[in-house]
Design an enzyme around this catalytic site. Sequence first.
Site, PDB file in Angstrom:
ATOM      1  N   ASN A   1       0.854  -1.199   0.000  1.00  0.00           N
ATOM      2  CA  ASN A   1       0.000   0.000   0.000  1.00  0.00           C
ATOM      3  C   ASN A   1       0.888   1.247   0.000  1.00  0.00           C
ATOM      4  OD1 ASN A   1      -2.304   1.507  -0.006  1.00  0.00           O
ATOM      5  ND2 ASN A   1      -3.128   0.720   1.908  1.00  0.00           N
TER       6      ASN A   1
ATOM      7  N   HIS B   1      -7.850   3.154  10.411  1.00  0.00           N
ATOM      8  CA  HIS B   1      -8.554   1.997   9.864  1.00  0.00           C
ATOM      9  C   HIS B   1      -9.858   1.686  10.597  1.00  0.00           C
ATOM     10  CE1 HIS B   1      -4.842   1.039   7.616  1.00  0.00           C
ATOM     11  NE2 HIS B   1      -5.619   0.296   6.867  1.00  0.00           N
TER      12      HIS B   1
END
Length: 427
Positions: A304, A335
């Site tokens: 990522n 998150h």
Amino acid sequence: MESLRLVLVQHPQLVYQFISLPFAFLFYMLAKLRGFTLTHRYLYLAVGGCVLASVTMGPYSSIVLVPALSSALLAYALQPQDVHPWMLGIHMCWQTFWHLSIQYSEYWLQESCDGRLLLAVSALMLLTQRATSMSMDLQEGKVLPPLSGGAVLGRACAVLPYLSYSLYFPALLGGPLCSFAQFVHFVEQSASSRPPSPLRDILSKALSVASLEWARRLLRDLLISYSPSLGRLGQVLWVWTLSVALRMRYYSHWALSDCLNNAVGLGFSGYSQHGTPLWDGLSDGEPWMVEPSSRLSQFTRKWNRTTAAWLRRLIFQRYRTTPLALTFAFSAWWHGLHPGQVVGFMVWAAAVQADYRIHNYLRPLVDSRGKKLVYTCLSWVLTQLVIACIMIAVEFRSVVSLLLLCRMHACLFPLIYILTPFLMKRQ
């Protein structure tokens, strides 16, 4: 038809992004027209984002549209040195509210959340990335702030680049993260210096998405047919295979996101030695670049990629005390603060710290080609097994999933990896 139905139900983001591809390529074609002015370009990207949000999220689209408008107004109204704290604070508070609402529904009420709500919160996370990237660009002087005052139309045009960046539809449902400075330069130069046609690369990446989804489905069927209770080695292999299937979902999502950005003209990085256009300037990661990593820290930097760079810029480079732990702690907050995410990211931080110490200690001992080969292979295996446990903990999120993972022998690998530097010190 059955395969298409499964993709639509399980991964609506892929379907919505695929449908957006023709509209993205249309922007690339319109950019060469003289009548398609700079204002039209900004409006096209922003209105496309509004339409995509309304279609995919329904009544939950306000979760994204309201903070997008507020971030544009903040960037326009505040001084460049003041905008970042406000931008970060407001977006993280708004995002945390919705994450906690989802947790309340899932863990307390024992109800499943609407898929459109989950899609809206996922888009909100990406919006937080773009908003804070924009505020850091303003704070660091990478872009000039808009001129205040003037007529109403002039002020609206000054706000438009910020609103367009917050909502531009190629990045609404998926990365990679494009900085505000890069976005403004792209939109302003898209008419005068258009990159070569990205159609060939779009088709190539679309084919890789189909291949990854097909391979992931095969792995899913294999996992369903194989019981993880058949011995210790069987459990370890089952956990590793499950993590590979989870990572494939990310790779296919990133590849399709690359397609969307390439379709509008973003991501062109020049030409190869053979004169072939390169469209790898904006990407979150590819399996053949990430998976061969033989060190956990190396895997972490490549995984990522634009989000890792954003976290490094936002947290790691701004704090001197325990920057690594703070970066992973903020990542867990961003998150969603689910139990599995908190545990997974804290284990990840400790494992990366251990990785630096282990390899600094062992590297001088590897003094021959044979030792180096064995060292690299063992490092790769350990990296894969540690990442497998972290990935499962983060993805399945709940306490129940954590307890099930702890009962499997694979969970010993992150623990051993973290404790190894302490054992080396005693020697």
